[in-house]
Design a protein around this motif. Structure first.
Motif, PDB file in Angstrom:
ATOM      1  N   LYS A  14       0.812  -1.216   0.000  1.00 27.77           N
ATOM      2  CA  LYS A  14       0.000   0.000   0.000  1.00 27.77           C
ATOM      3  C   LYS A  14       0.848   1.270   0.000  1.00 27.77           C
ATOM      4  O   LYS A  14       0.336   2.361   0.141  1.00 27.77           O
ATOM      5  N   VAL A  15       2.165   1.117  -0.139  1.00 27.01           N
ATOM      6  CA  VAL A  15       3.075   2.262  -0.202  1.00 27.01           C
ATOM      7  C   VAL A  15       3.587   2.365  -1.634  1.00 27.01           C
ATOM      8  O   VAL A  15       4.090   1.392  -2.189  1.00 27.01           O
ATOM      9  N   SER A  16       3.445   3.541  -2.228  1.00 28.69           N
ATOM     10  CA  SER A  16       3.941   3.727  -3.592  1.00 28.69           C
ATOM     11  C   SER A  16       4.792   4.982  -3.682  1.00 28.69           C
ATOM     12  O   SER A  16       4.588   5.948  -2.943  1.00 28.69           O
ATOM     13  N   LYS A  22       5.840   8.607 -12.897  1.00 30.38           N
ATOM     14  CA  LYS A  22       6.132   7.182 -13.133  1.00 30.38           C
ATOM     15  C   LYS A  22       6.281   6.464 -11.797  1.00 30.38           C
ATOM     16  O   LYS A  22       7.062   6.891 -10.948  1.00 30.38           O
ATOM     17  N   GLU A  23       5.537   5.374 -11.632  1.00 30.17           N
ATOM     18  CA  GLU A  23       5.637   4.598 -10.397  1.00 30.17           C
ATOM     19  C   GLU A  23       6.935   3.796 -10.383  1.00 30.17           C
ATOM     20  O   GLU A  23       7.296   3.146 -11.363  1.00 30.17           O
ATOM     21  N   PRO A  76      17.276   2.281 -14.754  1.00 30.73           N
ATOM     22  CA  PRO A  76      17.713   3.075 -15.917  1.00 30.73           C
ATOM     23  C   PRO A  76      17.018   4.437 -15.986  1.00 30.73           C
ATOM     24  O   PRO A  76      17.650   5.439 -16.322  1.00 30.73           O
ATOM     25  N   TYR A  77      15.736   4.471 -15.655  1.00 29.78           N
ATOM     26  CA  TYR A  77      14.973   5.720 -15.649  1.00 29.78           C
ATOM     27  C   TYR A  77      15.574   6.702 -14.642  1.00 29.78           C
ATOM     28  O   TYR A  77      15.810   7.876 -14.960  1.00 29.78           O
ATOM     29  N   LEU A  78      15.844   6.234 -13.435  1.00 27.79           N
ATOM     30  CA  LEU A  78      16.409   7.092 -12.392  1.00 27.79           C
ATOM     31  C   LEU A  78      17.832   7.522 -12.737  1.00 27.79           C
ATOM     32  O   LEU A  78      18.223   8.660 -12.457  1.00 27.79           O
ATOM     33  N   ARG A  79      18.614   6.635 -13.352  1.00 28.68           N
ATOM     34  CA  ARG A  79      19.972   7.019 -13.802  1.00 28.68           C
ATOM     35  C   ARG A  79      19.908   8.153 -14.813  1.00 28.68           C
ATOM     36  O   ARG A  79      20.675   9.106 -14.747  1.00 28.68           O
ATOM     37  N   THR A  86      17.939  16.394 -13.993  1.00 26.83           N
ATOM     38  CA  THR A  86      16.554  16.798 -14.155  1.00 26.83           C
ATOM     39  C   THR A  86      15.878  17.026 -12.804  1.00 26.83           C
ATOM     40  O   THR A  86      15.893  16.135 -11.959  1.00 26.83           O
ATOM     41  N   PRO A  87      15.275  18.186 -12.590  1.00 26.38           N
ATOM     42  CA  PRO A  87      14.457  18.359 -11.385  1.00 26.38           C
ATOM     43  C   PRO A  87      13.280  17.385 -11.441  1.00 26.38           C
ATOM     44  O   PRO A  87      12.726  17.140 -12.512  1.00 26.38           O
ATOM     45  N   ILE A  88      12.929  16.843 -10.296  1.00 29.37           N
ATOM     46  CA  ILE A  88      11.861  15.842 -10.274  1.00 29.37           C
ATOM     47  C   ILE A  88      10.773  16.216  -9.274  1.00 29.37           C
ATOM     48  O   ILE A  88      11.015  16.947  -8.320  1.00 29.37           O
ATOM     49  N   SER A  89       9.581  15.695  -9.528  1.00 28.46           N
ATOM     50  CA  SER A  89       8.521  15.748  -8.529  1.00 28.46           C
ATOM     51  C   SER A  89       8.485  14.369  -7.878  1.00 28.46           C
ATOM     52  O   SER A  89       8.544  13.344  -8.554  1.00 28.46           O
TER      53      SER A  89
END
Length: 137
Positions: A14-16, A22-23, A76-79, A86-89
């Motif tokens: 239940k934690v995301s 993107k999850e 790979p996405y996070l790399r 890139t600033p992220i939300s």
């Protein structure tokens, strides 16, 4: 409460964690996330006679550590986000009934690309995210 005993349940499913919509998937075996403030929200000073003064700390920044399995398709996405600076939300949603805390912050940054670890068995890799203003909801 049953007979004076508090009973609660927790489900890690239940934690995301969602970054830029993107999850994030395939968390490590021991930990999903760790979120902490970088400094205390208040500091204290006690005088020689016991007088107390509080100083409110304006630094609201924090850090989020995500531990992912080395096989996570999110790595790979996070790399890429880290390398491109890139600033992220960052959104952390806890849908558990008891103790649920949510975080939703913009202008966060991945501090460095996750390390690359290869060994006999699948390991885990940690991604550290700087949060300029950490607010729990």
């Amino acid at each position: 409460m049953a007979n004076g005993i508090e009973i609660a349940s927790y489900d890690p499913k239940k934690v995301s964690v969602i970054i830029n919509g993107k999850e994030i998937t395939n968390f490590g075996p021991d930990s999903v996330i760790s979120v902490t403030r970088n400094e205390d929200i208040v500091t204290t000073q006690v005088g020689v006679k016991g007088d107390v003064a509080y100083s409110e700390n304006a630094n609201e920044s924090g850090n989020c550590a995500l531990t992912l399995m080395g096989t996570s398709s999110s790595l790979p996405y996070l790399r890429r986000l880290a390398i491109k600076r890139t600033p992220i939300s960052l959104m952390i949603r806890d849908a558990n009934d008891v103790g649920a805390v949510n975080v939703a912050e913009d202008e966060c940054r991945i501090l460095k690309p996750p390390d690359l670890n290869r060994a006999k068995e699948v390991g885990s890799e940690t991604i550290n995210i700087f949060i300029p203003s950490l607010n729990y909801r």
